[in-house]
Design a protein around this motif. Structure first.
Motif, PDB file in Angstrom:
ATOM      1  N   ASP A 118      30.326  48.395  33.698  1.00  0.00           N
ATOM      2  CA  ASP A 118      31.272  47.549  34.739  1.00  0.00           C
ATOM      3  C   ASP A 118      30.465  47.165  36.034  1.00  0.00           C
ATOM      4  O   ASP A 118      30.429  48.073  36.872  1.00  0.00           O
ATOM      5  CB  ASP A 118      32.615  48.081  34.850  1.00  0.00           C
ATOM      6  CG  ASP A 118      33.435  48.059  33.428  1.00  0.00           C
ATOM      7  OD1 ASP A 118      33.130  47.511  32.571  1.00  0.00           O
ATOM      8  OD2 ASP A 118      34.360  48.815  33.517  1.00  0.00           O
ATOM      9  N   GLU A 167      40.638  37.346  30.943  1.00  0.00           N
ATOM     10  CA  GLU A 167      39.434  37.759  30.238  1.00  0.00           C
ATOM     11  C   GLU A 167      38.611  36.722  29.387  1.00  0.00           C
ATOM     12  O   GLU A 167      39.470  36.297  28.582  1.00  0.00           O
ATOM     13  CB  GLU A 167      39.515  39.134  29.948  1.00  0.00           C
ATOM     14  CG  GLU A 167      38.237  39.945  29.606  1.00  0.00           C
ATOM     15  CD  GLU A 167      38.498  41.376  29.002  1.00  0.00           C
ATOM     16  OE1 GLU A 167      38.041  42.170  29.838  1.00  0.00           O
ATOM     17  OE2 GLU A 167      38.862  41.465  27.681  1.00  0.00           O
ATOM     18  N   ARG A 215      34.877  41.247  37.604  1.00  0.00           N
ATOM     19  CA  ARG A 215      34.005  42.210  36.926  1.00  0.00           C
ATOM     20  C   ARG A 215      33.525  41.731  35.716  1.00  0.00           C
ATOM     21  O   ARG A 215      33.817  40.780  35.335  1.00  0.00           O
ATOM     22  CB  ARG A 215      34.863  43.383  36.160  1.00  0.00           C
ATOM     23  CG  ARG A 215      34.425  44.309  35.354  1.00  0.00           C
ATOM     24  CD  ARG A 215      35.390  45.222  34.764  1.00  0.00           C
ATOM     25  NE  ARG A 215      36.088  44.916  33.601  1.00  0.00           N
ATOM     26  CZ  ARG A 215      37.092  45.132  33.287  1.00  0.00           C
ATOM     27  NH1 ARG A 215      37.859  46.112  33.607  1.00  0.00           N
ATOM     28  NH2 ARG A 215      37.671  44.381  32.244  1.00  0.00           N
ATOM     29  N   SER A 228      42.166  52.278  41.016  1.00  0.00           N
ATOM     30  CA  SER A 228      41.009  51.937  39.811  1.00  0.00           C
ATOM     31  C   SER A 228      39.886  52.921  39.747  1.00  0.00           C
ATOM     32  O   SER A 228      39.543  53.398  40.736  1.00  0.00           O
ATOM     33  CB  SER A 228      40.544  50.534  39.903  1.00  0.00           C
ATOM     34  OG  SER A 228      39.785  50.493  41.176  1.00  0.00           O
ATOM     35  N   ALA A 280      40.156  42.107  41.568  1.00  0.00           N
ATOM     36  CA  ALA A 280      38.844  42.653  41.206  1.00  0.00           C
ATOM     37  C   ALA A 280      38.354  41.527  40.154  1.00  0.00           C
ATOM     38  O   ALA A 280      38.858  40.810  39.417  1.00  0.00           O
ATOM     39  CB  ALA A 280      39.066  43.818  40.457  1.00  0.00           C
ATOM     40  N   THR A 289      29.019  49.630  40.380  1.00  0.00           N
ATOM     41  CA  THR A 289      29.127  49.734  39.076  1.00  0.00           C
ATOM     42  C   THR A 289      29.447  50.939  38.718  1.00  0.00           C
ATOM     43  O   THR A 289      29.567  52.173  39.057  1.00  0.00           O
ATOM     44  CB  THR A 289      27.479  49.457  38.505  1.00  0.00           C
ATOM     45  OG1 THR A 289      26.974  48.412  38.881  1.00  0.00           O
ATOM     46  CG2 THR A 289      27.441  49.877  36.964  1.00  0.00           C
ATOM     47  N   TYR A 330      31.197  45.153  39.265  1.00  0.00           N
ATOM     48  CA  TYR A 330      32.155  44.456  40.109  1.00  0.00           C
ATOM     49  C   TYR A 330      31.397  43.664  41.461  1.00  0.00           C
ATOM     50  O   TYR A 330      30.490  44.172  41.805  1.00  0.00           O
ATOM     51  CB  TYR A 330      33.256  45.687  40.769  1.00  0.00           C
ATOM     52  CG  TYR A 330      34.092  46.241  39.638  1.00  0.00           C
ATOM     53  CD1 TYR A 330      35.275  45.541  39.532  1.00  0.00           C
ATOM     54  CD2 TYR A 330      33.714  47.276  38.948  1.00  0.00           C
ATOM     55  CE1 TYR A 330      36.302  46.453  38.693  1.00  0.00           C
ATOM     56  CE2 TYR A 330      34.467  47.940  38.107  1.00  0.00           C
ATOM     57  CZ  TYR A 330      35.734  47.267  37.921  1.00  0.00           C
ATOM     58  OH  TYR A 330      36.649  47.929  37.022  1.00  0.00           O
ATOM     59  N   TYR A 331      32.193  42.769  41.785  1.00  0.00           N
ATOM     60  CA  TYR A 331      31.904  41.890  42.679  1.00  0.00           C
ATOM     61  C   TYR A 331      32.730  41.568  43.887  1.00  0.00           C
ATOM     62  O   TYR A 331      33.828  41.630  43.719  1.00  0.00           O
ATOM     63  CB  TYR A 331      31.401  40.415  42.004  1.00  0.00           C
ATOM     64  CG  TYR A 331      30.263  40.339  40.985  1.00  0.00           C
ATOM     65  CD1 TYR A 331      29.205  39.764  41.816  1.00  0.00           C
ATOM     66  CD2 TYR A 331      30.303  40.700  39.822  1.00  0.00           C
ATOM     67  CE1 TYR A 331      28.012  39.784  40.906  1.00  0.00           C
ATOM     68  CE2 TYR A 331      29.316  40.898  38.926  1.00  0.00           C
ATOM     69  CZ  TYR A 331      28.050  40.189  39.478  1.00  0.00           C
ATOM     70  OH  TYR A 331      26.856  40.124  38.472  1.00  0.00           O
ATOM     71  N   ARG A 380      31.684  42.934  32.443  1.00  0.00           N
ATOM     72  CA  ARG A 380      31.447  44.273  31.536  1.00  0.00           C
ATOM     73  C   ARG A 380      30.712  44.034  30.572  1.00  0.00           C
ATOM     74  O   ARG A 380      30.522  43.037  29.751  1.00  0.00           O
ATOM     75  CB  ARG A 380      32.687  44.696  30.971  1.00  0.00           C
ATOM     76  CG  ARG A 380      32.927  45.743  30.048  1.00  0.00           C
ATOM     77  CD  ARG A 380      34.093  46.124  29.762  1.00  0.00           C
ATOM     78  NE  ARG A 380      34.499  46.919  30.870  1.00  0.00           N
ATOM     79  CZ  ARG A 380      35.916  47.257  30.610  1.00  0.00           C
ATOM     80  NH1 ARG A 380      36.995  46.947  29.705  1.00  0.00           N
ATOM     81  NH2 ARG A 380      36.401  47.961  31.609  1.00  0.00           N
ATOM     82  N   LEU A 422      36.802  51.908  39.883  1.00  0.00           N
ATOM     83  CA  LEU A 422      36.023  51.441  41.172  1.00  0.00           C
ATOM     84  C   LEU A 422      36.436  52.283  42.538  1.00  0.00           C
ATOM     85  O   LEU A 422      35.798  52.599  43.229  1.00  0.00           O
ATOM     86  CB  LEU A 422      36.147  49.987  41.226  1.00  0.00           C
ATOM     87  CG  LEU A 422      35.239  49.452  42.583  1.00  0.00           C
ATOM     88  CD1 LEU A 422      34.069  49.615  42.530  1.00  0.00           C
ATOM     89  CD2 LEU A 422      35.659  47.871  42.545  1.00  0.00           C
TER      90      LEU A 422
END
Length: 213
Positions: A34, A109, A52, A196, A50, A132, A36-37, A54, A198
């Motif tokens: 994953d 999603e 993401r 999370s 979030a 990540t 993440y930005y 994936r 993250l």
């Protein structure tokens, strides 16, 4: 769509046995990476959102370390094993937490055909890679819920139980049902972790940096 989710630390081997004894069905197992930005227009850490991307591949034998190592190496060239299924990629937005007793969020999603193109689009719009998270997951169907057994790199083992609901008014009842299901699996919902993966990894990194200092 709202994702009602509860996550607790757990010994996944023990929970797997309880799931089998309860007649639950393992429906999938995957390795997930994953990315993440961070957003250019607001701080996701402050807004509790979030974004993401994936990338995941199947783990036909499950998430045990030995099986995962074998699959990472690939099949024996001389064997008749079927080829590994292709990698899939999804992009996900998660909204802020909505419920104090669970990890319930609004979630959107969709699958993307080209992960490099998706990354290029996000980069072009000013979204920057933040961190990540890598994990191995087994998905089980149990009593109307999806139960995932997670082995997360750098964090350890967890169990998540979740169900999607269409209406916000259904969140509380589904959360209570999830807590009951966890109890039947020998898990204590009071030990749930609302942060999370993250967030947990970033906290570990901060702690390590402080120790090094």
């Amino acid at each position: 769509m709202f994702e009602v989710e509860i996550k607790v630390p757990a010994d996944v081997d023990a929970v797997r046995e309880r799931l089998r004894e309860a007649g639950a069905e393992r429906v999938d197992a995957r390795r997930q990476r994953d990315a993440y930005y961070d957003a250019p227009h607001r701080d996701f850490a402050e807004t509790d959102e979030a974004l993401r991307v994936r990338r995941e591949t199947p783990l036909p034998s499950g998430i045990s370390p030995a099986d995962a190592a074998d699959e990472a190496e690939g099949p024996d060239p001389g064997s008749n094993a079927p080829p590994t299924a292709p990698e899939t990629t999804k992009i996900t937005y998660k909204g802020p937490l909505l419920d104090e007793g669970s990890k319930t969020r609004a979630e959107h999603e969709t699958e993307v055909a080209d992960p490099e193109a998706a990354a290029g689009i996000l980069s072009g719009l000013g979204f920057e890679p933040a961190a990540t998270v890598e994990k191995r997951r087994e998905f089980w169907a149990y009593d109307g819920f999806t139960v995932t057994l997670d082995a997360v790199d750098g964090l350890g083992e967890f169990v998540e139980i979740e169900r999607g609901v269409a209406e916000e008014g259904a969140i509380e009842a589904v959360r209570d049902d999830a807590l009951d299901a966890l109890d039947r699996l020998g898990l204590d919902g009071a030990e749930q972790v609302r942060t999370s993966y993250l967030g947990l990894l970033l906290a570990e990194d901060d702690a390590d940096a402080s120790d090094d200092g």
